[in-house]
Design an enzyme around this catalytic site. Structure first.
Site, PDB file in Angstrom:
ATOM      1  N   ASP A  60       0.865  -1.184   0.000  1.00  0.00           N
ATOM      2  CA  ASP A  60       0.000   0.000   0.000  1.00  0.00           C
ATOM      3  C   ASP A  60       0.902   1.234   0.000  1.00  0.00           C
ATOM      4  O   ASP A  60       1.803   1.335   0.850  1.00  0.00           O
ATOM      5  CB  ASP A  60      -0.848  -0.063   1.287  1.00  0.00           C
ATOM      6  CG  ASP A  60      -1.871   1.054   1.373  1.00  0.00           C
ATOM      7  OD1 ASP A  60      -1.647   2.127   0.790  1.00  0.00           O
ATOM      8  OD2 ASP A  60      -2.883   0.845   2.060  1.00  0.00           O
ATOM      9  N   ILE A  61       0.677   2.169  -0.906  1.00  0.00           N
ATOM     10  CA  ILE A  61       1.557   3.352  -0.951  1.00  0.00           C
ATOM     11  C   ILE A  61       1.434   4.226   0.299  1.00  0.00           C
ATOM     12  O   ILE A  61       2.267   5.097   0.536  1.00  0.00           O
ATOM     13  CB  ILE A  61       1.353   4.220  -2.227  1.00  0.00           C
ATOM     14  CG1 ILE A  61      -0.076   4.746  -2.334  1.00  0.00           C
ATOM     15  CG2 ILE A  61       1.774   3.469  -3.472  1.00  0.00           C
ATOM     16  CD1 ILE A  61      -0.231   5.904  -3.324  1.00  0.00           C
ATOM     17  N   THR A 125      -5.061  14.115 -13.709  1.00  0.00           N
ATOM     18  CA  THR A 125      -6.245  14.032 -14.568  1.00  0.00           C
ATOM     19  C   THR A 125      -6.739  15.413 -14.995  1.00  0.00           C
ATOM     20  O   THR A 125      -6.532  16.401 -14.268  1.00  0.00           O
ATOM     21  CB  THR A 125      -7.371  13.285 -13.802  1.00  0.00           C
ATOM     22  OG1 THR A 125      -8.610  13.504 -14.463  1.00  0.00           O
ATOM     23  CG2 THR A 125      -7.520  13.784 -12.367  1.00  0.00           C
ATOM     24  N   ASP A 126      -7.421  15.462 -16.129  1.00  0.00           N
ATOM     25  CA  ASP A 126      -8.042  16.723 -16.566  1.00  0.00           C
ATOM     26  C   ASP A 126      -9.124  17.178 -15.585  1.00  0.00           C
ATOM     27  O   ASP A 126      -9.499  18.352 -15.563  1.00  0.00           O
ATOM     28  CB  ASP A 126      -8.623  16.597 -17.988  1.00  0.00           C
ATOM     29  CG  ASP A 126      -9.685  15.524 -18.156  1.00  0.00           C
ATOM     30  OD1 ASP A 126      -9.949  14.762 -17.197  1.00  0.00           O
ATOM     31  OD2 ASP A 126     -10.270  15.442 -19.267  1.00  0.00           O
ATOM     32  N   GLU A 127      -9.622  16.227 -14.760  1.00  0.00           N
ATOM     33  CA  GLU A 127     -10.735  16.568 -13.865  1.00  0.00           C
ATOM     34  C   GLU A 127     -10.345  17.580 -12.795  1.00  0.00           C
ATOM     35  O   GLU A 127     -11.213  18.198 -12.183  1.00  0.00           O
ATOM     36  CB  GLU A 127     -11.308  15.292 -13.231  1.00  0.00           C
ATOM     37  CG  GLU A 127     -11.756  14.314 -14.310  1.00  0.00           C
ATOM     38  CD  GLU A 127     -12.632  13.173 -13.815  1.00  0.00           C
ATOM     39  OE1 GLU A 127     -13.322  13.338 -12.805  1.00  0.00           O
ATOM     40  OE2 GLU A 127     -12.605  12.121 -14.460  1.00  0.00           O
ATOM     41  N   TYR A 150     -13.173  12.860  -5.784  1.00  0.00           N
ATOM     42  CA  TYR A 150     -12.063  12.262  -6.540  1.00  0.00           C
ATOM     43  C   TYR A 150     -11.144  13.342  -7.104  1.00  0.00           C
ATOM     44  O   TYR A 150      -9.929  13.338  -6.866  1.00  0.00           O
ATOM     45  CB  TYR A 150     -12.606  11.380  -7.678  1.00  0.00           C
ATOM     46  CG  TYR A 150     -11.565  11.081  -8.746  1.00  0.00           C
ATOM     47  CD1 TYR A 150     -10.472  10.257  -8.472  1.00  0.00           C
ATOM     48  CD2 TYR A 150     -11.656  11.633 -10.032  1.00  0.00           C
ATOM     49  CE1 TYR A 150      -9.501   9.992  -9.444  1.00  0.00           C
ATOM     50  CE2 TYR A 150     -10.701  11.383 -11.004  1.00  0.00           C
ATOM     51  CZ  TYR A 150      -9.621  10.558 -10.712  1.00  0.00           C
ATOM     52  OH  TYR A 150      -8.672  10.310 -11.673  1.00  0.00           O
ATOM     53  N   LYS A 154      -7.172  14.400  -6.277  1.00  0.00           N
ATOM     54  CA  LYS A 154      -6.100  14.430  -7.285  1.00  0.00           C
ATOM     55  C   LYS A 154      -5.483  15.835  -7.361  1.00  0.00           C
ATOM     56  O   LYS A 154      -4.267  15.978  -7.499  1.00  0.00           O
ATOM     57  CB  LYS A 154      -6.630  14.005  -8.655  1.00  0.00           C
ATOM     58  CG  LYS A 154      -7.081  12.561  -8.755  1.00  0.00           C
ATOM     59  CD  LYS A 154      -5.957  11.547  -8.607  1.00  0.00           C
ATOM     60  CE  LYS A 154      -5.014  11.508  -9.793  1.00  0.00           C
ATOM     61  NZ  LYS A 154      -4.006  10.417  -9.642  1.00  0.00           N
ATOM     62  N   ASN A 179     -10.043  11.287 -20.467  1.00  0.00           N
ATOM     63  CA  ASN A 179     -10.611   9.945 -20.266  1.00  0.00           C
ATOM     64  C   ASN A 179      -9.946   8.900 -21.160  1.00  0.00           C
ATOM     65  O   ASN A 179      -9.953   9.028 -22.375  1.00  0.00           O
ATOM     66  CB  ASN A 179     -12.117   9.954 -20.578  1.00  0.00           C
ATOM     67  CG  ASN A 179     -12.917  10.569 -19.468  1.00  0.00           C
ATOM     68  OD1 ASN A 179     -12.760  11.753 -19.167  1.00  0.00           O
ATOM     69  ND2 ASN A 179     -13.785   9.789 -18.847  1.00  0.00           N
ATOM     70  N   PRO A 205     -26.750   2.012 -18.378  1.00  0.00           N
ATOM     71  CA  PRO A 205     -27.266   3.162 -17.625  1.00  0.00           C
ATOM     72  C   PRO A 205     -26.583   4.479 -18.029  1.00  0.00           C
ATOM     73  O   PRO A 205     -25.409   4.683 -17.761  1.00  0.00           O
ATOM     74  CB  PRO A 205     -26.909   2.806 -16.176  1.00  0.00           C
ATOM     75  CG  PRO A 205     -25.695   1.935 -16.282  1.00  0.00           C
ATOM     76  CD  PRO A 205     -25.734   1.258 -17.616  1.00  0.00           C
ATOM     77  N   ARG A 214     -16.825  14.308 -22.828  1.00  0.00           N
ATOM     78  CA  ARG A 214     -15.486  13.951 -22.372  1.00  0.00           C
ATOM     79  C   ARG A 214     -14.556  13.925 -23.577  1.00  0.00           C
ATOM     80  O   ARG A 214     -15.000  13.672 -24.699  1.00  0.00           O
ATOM     81  CB  ARG A 214     -15.488  12.545 -21.703  1.00  0.00           C
ATOM     82  CG  ARG A 214     -16.370  12.450 -20.435  1.00  0.00           C
ATOM     83  CD  ARG A 214     -15.746  13.247 -19.317  1.00  0.00           C
ATOM     84  NE  ARG A 214     -16.467  13.174 -18.060  1.00  0.00           N
ATOM     85  CZ  ARG A 214     -17.377  14.069 -17.637  1.00  0.00           C
ATOM     86  NH1 ARG A 214     -17.705  15.085 -18.417  1.00  0.00           N
ATOM     87  NH2 ARG A 214     -17.937  13.955 -16.447  1.00  0.00           N
ATOM     88  N   ASN A 249     -21.575  11.530 -24.120  1.00  0.00           N
ATOM     89  CA  ASN A 249     -21.758  10.145 -23.646  1.00  0.00           C
ATOM     90  C   ASN A 249     -22.744   9.375 -24.515  1.00  0.00           C
ATOM     91  O   ASN A 249     -22.564   8.181 -24.763  1.00  0.00           O
ATOM     92  CB  ASN A 249     -22.221  10.145 -22.189  1.00  0.00           C
ATOM     93  CG  ASN A 249     -21.143  10.671 -21.258  1.00  0.00           C
ATOM     94  OD1 ASN A 249     -19.960  10.665 -21.593  1.00  0.00           O
ATOM     95  ND2 ASN A 249     -21.554  11.150 -20.081  1.00  0.00           N
ATOM     96  N   PRO A 274     -24.467  13.260  -8.915  1.00  0.00           N
ATOM     97  CA  PRO A 274     -24.450  14.578  -8.257  1.00  0.00           C
ATOM     98  C   PRO A 274     -23.186  15.349  -8.642  1.00  0.00           C
ATOM     99  O   PRO A 274     -22.096  14.777  -8.647  1.00  0.00           O
ATOM    100  CB  PRO A 274     -24.435  14.241  -6.757  1.00  0.00           C
ATOM    101  CG  PRO A 274     -24.825  12.811  -6.649  1.00  0.00           C
ATOM    102  CD  PRO A 274     -24.476  12.150  -7.948  1.00  0.00           C
TER     103      PRO A 274
END
Ligand code: NAD
Ligand code: TYD
Length: 343
Positions: A60-61, A125-127, A150, A154, A179, A205, A214, A249, A274
């Protein structure tokens, strides 16, 4: 011979990166490290884990004591993929995200400093940039404005990494990619979830109105970009990586449905995520201009190959969907506990 420590090596992108390294860099020792959480799967490394220049470590890091011997044995470069990676899980519980994505990165950074690591690549990530309206794109100087637990974890890691460059002179590089799609992606993410559901005769879904956008990049292109960064990036730099391929999507769903011979009656519109970011788009000029990297795999080809990979590797994802791959670890390592030893 240089040694590269690849953390999160048994996950989707990490395992594809190890495969690329082993194919293209016979002259490096690879230490593949992973805690084997629900998302880590040793089967992902089955075809690239042989020979004297490869070693797997389960650790585990966040566990400094378990990781320290790996650094003490000699590590020249670190490429950190290890993370909790699924936005929906972070909405249900942020704790593991903060622990691994922030706390784990701090442990790796300290060990990298203490053991004179020459390059530390943090795979981000781009997020971290947040959400865009209908126009514009993220550049490396776009302010960080994450919206999910998340992406907030990051983004926090990115700030910590930058601080180790400025304060201690650690040779860090941050990559922010859009992505990814390709083989060995855990079937909770959009593309493998939709393909495997359809093979099982189940609906797909689609969140909200299905119009979220994305930018999609083939995982091999992302991994090539990381190699380019390892070879040529200046310490302290940040690089955006993307596929120049913005899609809604619903368009992804239609591609998959049509390739597998289904119509839109197999789409089930479900309650939106959400805080669902509306649109991501990347300005990738810097990595092109400075390091000469460009995405090579077009989406038309990449998506068909990817869908076919899941269709042809049903045993791989069935063992995940039934949880059998986790039973294997329990047999090998005992239930639950993460240990820092070679298998
Ligand atoms: P993944 O969930 O498939 O793999 C993550 C891996 O990290 C797993 O093998 C897991 O066992 C391991 N791991 C988790 N916690 C750990 C810990 N505490 N110690 C050691 N190992 C641990 O994720 P992925 O899609 O391969 O993403 C890899 C990295 O790339 C992540 O850092 C993610 O933020 C980043 N990223 C992903 C995408 C994408 O589209 N998938 C895009 C941009 C950036
Ligand atoms: P995902 O693969 O979870 O990546 P991210 O949220 O990190 O971009 O989701 C990609 C897009 O697909 C995102 O807009 C959410 C949407 N999505 C669905 O519509 N249905 C699903 O079941 C999943 C997992 C995602």
């Amino acid at each position: 011979m240089s040694t590269v420590l690849v953390t999160g090596a048994a996950g989707f992108i990490g395992s594809n990166f190890v495969r690329l390294l082993r194919r293209q860099r016979a002259d490096v020792n690879v230490v593949a490290l992973d805690a084997l959480t629900y998302a880590g799967n040793l089967a992902n490394l089955a075809d690239c884990c042989d020979g004297p220049h490869y070693r797997f470590v389960r650790a585990d890091i966040c566990d400094s004591k378990a990781i320290e011997p790996v650094f003490a044995a000699g590590v020249d470069w670190v490429v950190n993929f290890a993370a909790e990676s699924h936005v929906d899980r972070s909405i249900h519980g942020a704790r593991a995200f903060v622990q691994t994505n922030v706390g784990g990165v701090q442990v790796l950074l300290d060990l990298a400093r203490e053991h004179d690591v020459k390059r530390f690549v943090q795979v981000s990530t781009d997020e971290v940039y947040g959400s865009l309206g209908a126009t514009g794109s993220f550049s490396e100087s776009t302010p960080i404005a994450p919206n999910s637990p998340y992406s907030a974890s990051k983004a926090s890691a990115d700030l910590l990494v930058q601080s180790y460059f400025h304060t201690f002179g650690l040779a860090t590089i941050i990559t922010r990619c859009s992505n990814n799609y390709g083989s060995h992606q855990f079937p909770e993410k959009l593309i493998p979830l939709f393909v495997t559901n359809l093979v099982e005769g189940r609906k797909v879904p689609l969140y909200g109105d299905g119009l979220n956008v994305r930018d999609w990049i083939h995982v091999d292109d992302h991994c090539e970009a990381i190699l380019a960064v390892l070879d040529g990036a200046a310490p302290g730099s940040v690089y955006n990586i993307g596929g120049n391929c913005e899609l809604r999507n619903i368009e992804i769903a239609r591609r998959i449905l049509s390739h597998l011979g289904h119509d839109e009656s197999m789409i089930e519109y479900v309650k939106d995520r959400p805080g669902h970011d509306r649109r991501y788009a990347m300005d990738i000029r810097r990595i092109g201009d400075e390091l000469g990297w460009r995405p090579r795999i077009g989406f038309d080809r990449g998506i068909v190959e990817t869908i076919d990979w899941y269709v042809n590797n049903e045993a791989w994802w069935r063992s995940i969907k039934t949880g059998d791959y986790l039973k294997y670890y329990e047999k090998q390592y005992g239930a639950g506990g993460v240990v820092g030893s070679d298998p």
